[in-house]
Design an enzyme around this catalytic site. Structure first.
Site, short mmCIF file in Angstrom:
data_model
loop_
_atom_site.label_atom_id
_atom_site.label_comp_id
_atom_site.label_asym_id
_atom_site.label_seq_id
_atom_site.Cartn_x
_atom_site.Cartn_y
_atom_site.Cartn_z
N ARG A 1 6.58 -5.67 5.93
CA ARG A 1 7.93 -5.68 6.44
C ARG A 1 8.60 -6.99 6.91
O ARG A 1 9.70 -7.28 6.78
CB ARG A 1 8.55 -4.26 7.16
CG ARG A 1 7.95 -3.10 6.28
CD ARG A 1 7.74 -2.01 7.17
NE ARG A 1 7.54 -0.68 6.52
CZ ARG A 1 6.50 -0.21 5.82
NH1 ARG A 1 5.41 -0.96 5.66
NH2 ARG A 1 6.74 1.00 5.00
N GLY B 1 0.35 -1.43 -3.15
CA GLY B 1 1.25 -0.32 -3.41
C GLY B 1 2.62 -0.54 -2.55
O GLY B 1 3.73 -0.31 -3.12
N ARG C 1 -1.45 4.30 -10.03
CA ARG C 1 -0.88 4.92 -8.87
C ARG C 1 0.70 5.50 -9.53
O ARG C 1 1.39 4.78 -10.23
CB ARG C 1 -0.73 4.13 -7.76
CG ARG C 1 -2.10 3.76 -7.44
CD ARG C 1 -2.39 2.86 -6.15
NE ARG C 1 -1.73 3.62 -4.95
CZ ARG C 1 -1.75 3.14 -3.85
NH1 ARG C 1 -2.03 1.96 -3.63
NH2 ARG C 1 -1.19 4.00 -2.87
N SER D 1 6.21 9.91 2.13
CA SER D 1 5.74 8.54 1.49
C SER D 1 6.54 7.30 2.20
O SER D 1 7.84 7.44 2.12
CB SER D 1 5.86 8.34 0.14
OG SER D 1 5.51 6.86 -0.11
N GLN E 1 6.40 4.53 1.86
CA GLN E 1 6.71 3.37 0.85
C GLN E 1 7.96 3.75 0.12
O GLN E 1 8.93 3.02 -0.06
CB GLN E 1 5.58 3.27 -0.18
CG GLN E 1 4.47 2.51 0.56
CD GLN E 1 3.16 2.28 -0.26
OE1 GLN E 1 3.07 2.84 -1.32
NE2 GLN E 1 2.13 1.87 0.37
N ASP F 1 -4.14 7.11 6.09
CA ASP F 1 -5.04 5.89 5.55
C ASP F 1 -6.33 5.99 6.51
O ASP F 1 -7.36 5.24 6.10
CB ASP F 1 -4.40 4.89 6.30
CG ASP F 1 -3.09 4.29 5.23
OD1 ASP F 1 -3.07 4.94 4.28
OD2 ASP F 1 -2.21 3.56 5.63
N LYS G 1 -4.20 7.32 -3.80
CA LYS G 1 -4.14 6.02 -2.97
C LYS G 1 -5.15 4.96 -3.91
O LYS G 1 -5.15 5.11 -5.14
CB LYS G 1 -5.03 6.30 -1.58
CG LYS G 1 -4.51 7.12 -0.67
CD LYS G 1 -2.97 6.58 -0.28
CE LYS G 1 -2.21 7.40 0.62
NZ LYS G 1 -0.60 6.50 0.88
N ARG H 1 -10.66 0.73 1.84
CA ARG H 1 -11.04 1.77 3.10
C ARG H 1 -12.36 2.02 3.03
O ARG H 1 -12.97 2.55 3.89
CB ARG H 1 -10.08 2.83 3.12
CG ARG H 1 -8.44 2.64 3.15
CD ARG H 1 -8.05 2.37 4.72
NE ARG H 1 -6.69 1.73 4.48
CZ ARG H 1 -6.31 0.97 5.52
NH1 ARG H 1 -6.83 0.17 6.25
NH2 ARG H 1 -4.86 0.79 5.47
C1 S3P Z 1 2.37 2.35 3.79
C2 S3P Z 1 2.56 3.90 3.64
C3 S3P Z 1 1.68 4.85 3.09
C4 S3P Z 1 0.01 4.11 3.29
C5 S3P Z 1 0.04 2.79 2.97
C6 S3P Z 1 1.05 1.88 3.84
C7 S3P Z 1 3.67 1.65 4.16
O1 S3P Z 1 1.67 4.93 1.86
O2 S3P Z 1 -0.82 4.90 2.94
O3 S3P Z 1 -1.50 2.15 3.33
O4 S3P Z 1 3.24 0.45 4.86
O5 S3P Z 1 4.58 2.20 3.94
P1 S3P Z 1 2.59 5.97 0.89
O6 S3P Z 1 4.05 5.80 1.33
O7 S3P Z 1 2.11 6.25 -0.45
O8 S3P Z 1 2.13 7.56 1.79
#
Ligand code: S3P
Length: 433
Positions: free
Chosen positions: A27, A95, A123, A168, A170, A316, A343, A389
């Site tokens: 970010r 992701g 994914r 989520s 993300q 995580d 994941k 992980r």
């Molecule tokens: C993350 C959000 C999570 C997490 C990933 C990092 C992020 O994923 O599992 O390791 O930095 O926003 P999801 O948004 O798919 O839950």
């Protein structure tokens, strides 16, 4: 692929300074690129995932200079002012890179393709495609709803209210980043609150963000550049903290780690299992991200039920929690964890296979994993399955095999570099101290 051999730990007592937080580093780079002017980032994560984000931003014409091992300076282009990339944007295993950048690109008037490795191509991406389309961007995924993604955005998108079917961060972040180019406010409603790094860091950049846990509203805005020292990654520290928690008398301290409430579920779980968890909170990073020192002392552990909002707060860390559960008296039930199957690997299936090789009995359903403890683990030949992980969780399991019971082998241990390139060196230092 590389292999690591890990012997049982005899005693664990030490301090580990884990590298910078991966979620915050992604970010910081993205918000720095969206700001106008020069941003400085210190203690950035060395994760391969974060390098992928930096490379994608460069490919979109953002000046990003790295000063290894952990500093960046970047001159942001501003919202909607990226340049069209000449090539496919390679998000590798990440992701977070793919989903957050899809949100950023939705606010830019050119076509870009986001792609990644085989794991990332499996994914689910419709969860970001649908809201970004509803905001007016052209976004296509493969017929399976996976990467590659084609995004042709627009400098002005429609502000909207989006009820996300999945919890989520993300997805939420993709929408909030696209919302900076909205023609009015945008609101994301989540089924359960997720990590709120994007909201906090947008505020750090001078953006007005209203938030009430699972309901977040952002208005179109310009961003101010910033200086940020990224706190340590609690998700990386979790492996060592869990190791310390496993035996009475063992201890690990991790200074200066992030304590965002959306991420501290691991500490709640360790406490609920009976560990002594000491947190000494310091100054928030960038004035917005809680951070401090964490120390865990081992005790006799008991099984727990993890469900609902707590599952989201330690999503995580569930692989290492499941390993630790094998050392606890009684059953541990991880519920509401269907997202684990989406994941970097199907983490429920991976846990069942690996835990059984270690001699642990466990069973699963679509959304649940139950682990029966306590178990004297046996040395095993374990596979990370391309998932960082597991490279690390299996290494900790190997250290938990009783002394004298032999070394375990972790195939594909190099996957750890996706979030923590120095993990095996730091583990060896801790086990030798
Ligand atoms: C993350 C959000 C999570 C997490 C990933 C990092 C992020 O994923 O599992 O390791 O930095 O926003 P999801 O948004 O798919 O839950």
């Amino acid at each position: 692929m590389t292999q690591e051999r890990v012997a049982p730990a005899e005693r664990v007592d030490g301090e580990i300074d884990v590298p910078g937080d991966k979620s915050i580093s992604h970010r910081a780079l993205i918000l720095g690129a969206l700001a106008r002017g020069r941003t400085y980032i210190g203690n950035a994560s060395p994760a391969a995932d974060v390098l992928a984000t930096a490379a994608c931003l460069r490919a979109c014409g953002v000046w990003v200079r790295d000063f290894p091992p952990a500093r960046y300076a970047l001159d942001g282009n501003g919202v909607g002012r990226f340049g069209a990339p000449g090539n496919v944007l390679d998000c590798a295993n990440s992701g977070t890179s793919m989903r957050l950048l899809a949100g950023v690109l939705a606010g830019n008037d050119f076509e870009a393709i986001l792609d990644g490795d085989d794991s990332l191509r499996r994914r689910p991406m419709l969860r970001v495609v649908a809201p970004l389309r509803a905001m007016g961007a052209e976004v296509d995924a493969s017929p399976d709803g996976t990467a590659p993604l084609r995004v042709h955005g627009s400098q002005v998108l429609k502000g909207l209210t989006w009820r996300s079917p999945v919890a989520s961060a993300q997805v939420k972040s993709a929408i909030l980043l696209a919302a900076l180019s909205g023609d009015g406010p945008s609101t994301v409603v989540e089924p359960l609150p997720t990590r709120d790094h994007t909201e906090r860091m947008l505020r750090m950049c001078g953006v007005n963000v209203d938030s009430d846990g699972a309901v977040v509203t952002v208005r179109p805005a310009t961003l101010e550049p910033f200086g940020l020292r990224v706190p340590g990654d609690l998700s990386s520290a979790a492996f060592f903290l869990a190791l310390a928690a496993s035996r009475p008398g063992w201890r690990v301290r991790c200074p200066g780690v992030g304590l965002n409430p959306g991420r501290t579920g691991i500490l709640s779980v360790l406490e609920a299992m009976g560990s002594h968890v000491m947190v000494d909170e310091g100054h928030p990073a960038g004035g917005v991200e809680p951070a401090g020192d964490v120390e865990v002392r081992g005790t006799r552990l008991h099984g727990v039920i993890i469900s609902g909002a707590l599952t989201v707060r330690c999503i995580d860390e569930l692989p290492i929690i499941a390993v630790l559960a094998s050392q606890a008296e009684g059953d541990t039930e991880i519920r509401d964890a269907g997202e684990l199957r989406n994941k970097e690997s199907d983490r429920i299936a991976m846990l069942e296979t690996g835990l059984r090789l270690l001699g642990v009995s466990c069973e699963s359903s679509a959304e649940t994993l139950t682990i029966h403890g306590p178990v004297r683990l046996r040395a095993a030949h374990l596979d990370a399955g391309g998932d960082h992980r597991f490279a690390m969780a299996w290494a900790i399991a190997a250290a938990l095999v009783p002394a004298g019971a032999g070394e375990s082998v972790i195939e594909g241990a190099d996957a750890a570099a996706v979030s923590y390139p120095g993990f095996f060196t730091d583990l060896a230092t801790l086990l030798a101290s």
